[in-house]
Scaffold this motif. Sequence first.
Motif, mmCIF file in Angstrom:
data_model
loop_
_atom_site.group_PDB
_atom_site.id
_atom_site.type_symbol
_atom_site.label_atom_id
_atom_site.label_comp_id
_atom_site.label_asym_id
_atom_site.label_seq_id
_atom_site.Cartn_x
_atom_site.Cartn_y
_atom_site.Cartn_z
ATOM 1 N N GLY B 85 28.216 152.585 78.496
ATOM 2 C CA GLY B 85 29.016 151.655 77.713
ATOM 3 C C GLY B 85 29.478 150.477 78.539
ATOM 4 O O GLY B 85 28.994 150.283 79.665
ATOM 5 N N PHE B 112 22.986 160.579 68.044
ATOM 6 C CA PHE B 112 24.057 159.944 68.811
ATOM 7 C C PHE B 112 25.004 159.208 67.859
ATOM 8 O O PHE B 112 26.219 159.314 67.951
ATOM 9 C CB PHE B 112 23.480 158.950 69.812
ATOM 10 N N GLN B 113 24.402 158.486 66.937
ATOM 11 C CA GLN B 113 25.213 157.657 66.032
ATOM 12 C C GLN B 113 26.159 158.515 65.195
ATOM 13 O O GLN B 113 27.340 158.200 65.048
ATOM 14 C CB GLN B 113 24.275 156.860 65.132
ATOM 15 N N TYR B 116 29.083 159.958 67.390
ATOM 16 C CA TYR B 116 30.180 159.025 67.693
ATOM 17 C C TYR B 116 31.122 158.915 66.508
ATOM 18 O O TYR B 116 32.352 159.004 66.650
ATOM 19 C CB TYR B 116 29.626 157.641 68.060
ATOM 20 N N LEU B 139 26.480 150.707 67.719
ATOM 21 C CA LEU B 139 26.387 152.082 68.139
ATOM 22 C C LEU B 139 27.726 152.737 68.450
ATOM 23 O O LEU B 139 27.918 153.920 68.166
ATOM 24 C CB LEU B 139 25.500 152.139 69.409
ATOM 25 N N ASN B 140 28.638 152.001 69.053
ATOM 26 C CA ASN B 140 29.806 152.696 69.610
ATOM 27 C C ASN B 140 31.111 151.922 69.483
ATOM 28 O O ASN B 140 31.975 152.049 70.336
ATOM 29 C CB ASN B 140 29.545 153.051 71.085
ATOM 30 N N ASP B 141 31.249 151.137 68.440
ATOM 31 C CA ASP B 141 32.483 150.365 68.258
ATOM 32 C C ASP B 141 33.238 150.789 67.008
ATOM 33 O O ASP B 141 32.636 151.180 66.009
ATOM 34 C CB ASP B 141 32.169 148.868 68.122
ATOM 35 N N ALA B 152 33.774 153.165 72.181
ATOM 36 C CA ALA B 152 33.708 154.587 72.504
ATOM 37 C C ALA B 152 32.533 154.844 73.441
ATOM 38 O O ALA B 152 31.586 154.057 73.503
ATOM 39 C CB ALA B 152 33.539 155.417 71.232
ATOM 40 N N ALA B 153 32.599 155.952 74.168
ATOM 41 C CA ALA B 153 31.483 156.374 75.012
ATOM 42 C C ALA B 153 31.467 157.884 75.078
ATOM 43 O O ALA B 153 32.524 158.522 75.070
ATOM 44 C CB ALA B 153 31.614 155.781 76.415
ATOM 45 N N GLN B 154 30.277 158.434 75.129
ATOM 46 C CA GLN B 154 30.126 159.882 75.276
ATOM 47 C C GLN B 154 29.281 160.192 76.502
ATOM 48 O O GLN B 154 28.400 159.423 76.870
ATOM 49 C CB GLN B 154 29.437 160.502 74.047
ATOM 50 N N ALA B 155 29.564 161.354 77.081
ATOM 51 C CA ALA B 155 28.704 161.895 78.132
ATOM 52 C C ALA B 155 28.617 163.399 77.927
ATOM 53 O O ALA B 155 29.604 164.034 77.548
ATOM 54 C CB ALA B 155 29.272 161.571 79.511
ATOM 55 N N HIS B 156 27.459 163.953 78.146
ATOM 56 C CA HIS B 156 27.254 165.393 78.011
ATOM 57 C C HIS B 156 27.225 166.012 79.409
ATOM 58 O O HIS B 156 26.515 165.526 80.284
ATOM 59 C CB HIS B 156 25.926 165.695 77.317
#
Lengths: 96, 258
Positions: B85, B112-113, B116, B139-141, B152-156
Amino acid sequence: MHGEYKMPGGKLVVVDLALSDGCLAQVQVSGDFFLEPDDALHAIDAALEGQDAGADEHMLATAIRVQLAPGVMMYGVSPEAIAVAVRRAIDQGAAA
Amino acid sequence: MTRTLWRDHDWHLIHVDPQPPALHMALDEVLTHEVGTGRRPPTLRIWEWGGPAVVIGRFQSLRNEVDAEAARRHGIEVVRRVSGGGAMFIEPGNTITYSIYAPLSLIKGMSFQEAYAWMDAWTLEALGELGIKAWYQPLNDITSEGGKIAGAAQAHRGGAVLHHVTMAYDIDAAKMLDVLRIGREKLSDKGTQSAAKRVDPLRSQTGLPRDAIIDHMIATFRRLHGLSDDALRAYELAQAQVLAGEKFTTPAWTGDVP
């Protein structure tokens, strides 16, 4: 040399590189995209290192794709988008 | 692994005193791991910032994103987080940041979408209750009629997903543009007036103090998903302090993508 490409529907891909004897060197891909696992970024840089500066987008994308370990997930970025940014870095660098 | 629902989990809340930026980065790594191993229950953590910071994404170039001289001049700490991000500009009180640490089963089978939007559905509901019509912009707002609200941000990691979000409460745009390089282009790209002095979608659209918005968000999460008050365990904090010193404050990590 510096190239940027905003992938449609995705994120910004940035490439910084140098040319050495007609080949890509010191390649650094960066941007606000998402990769899992995170060490895939260094694999992408390594895949581009030493590629012919005349390689087209398809060849560059393929070079990235074969280097990626199975299971790598990309979000907001793709081998093709990175290849566009690489070409822009080379072509704009050459024009400058 | 089968898909789980929010209510299948026993959610815990961590909302403690302000902490330095690098410790926040480390806490995200430690707590994601703890939830992944099952030692800690799924957790919502609300951040309080102990000092100003620029937080760059895992894959962003340090020199392309940050004007290091300007950051030094303003006394701003630059840190790199574990998730992808974009860069964030933080001053204590100018944003609302939270992390959700959840078992991967919560987003099992989702794109992913979808994942989030799913992780932030409670936030959209909370904002709606405060009078802000907000929606997810892939994608991530998170955005609103008054402009972008959050990223936003994700991590696995292991068996867990880290989902963290920073929302703009009241940001000094001039200082932000002084420190962030890409921000200058992005703002013009998004049609934001470069003359704007504040980026304050939460403050201007709710008229509420930051604390009141946070209280309301916590109440919404509690109502929808259940939430027990918790604190950091001593060993979690100790681990994070070590990690902050050995990783998140080092030039090797911050400059990993120079």
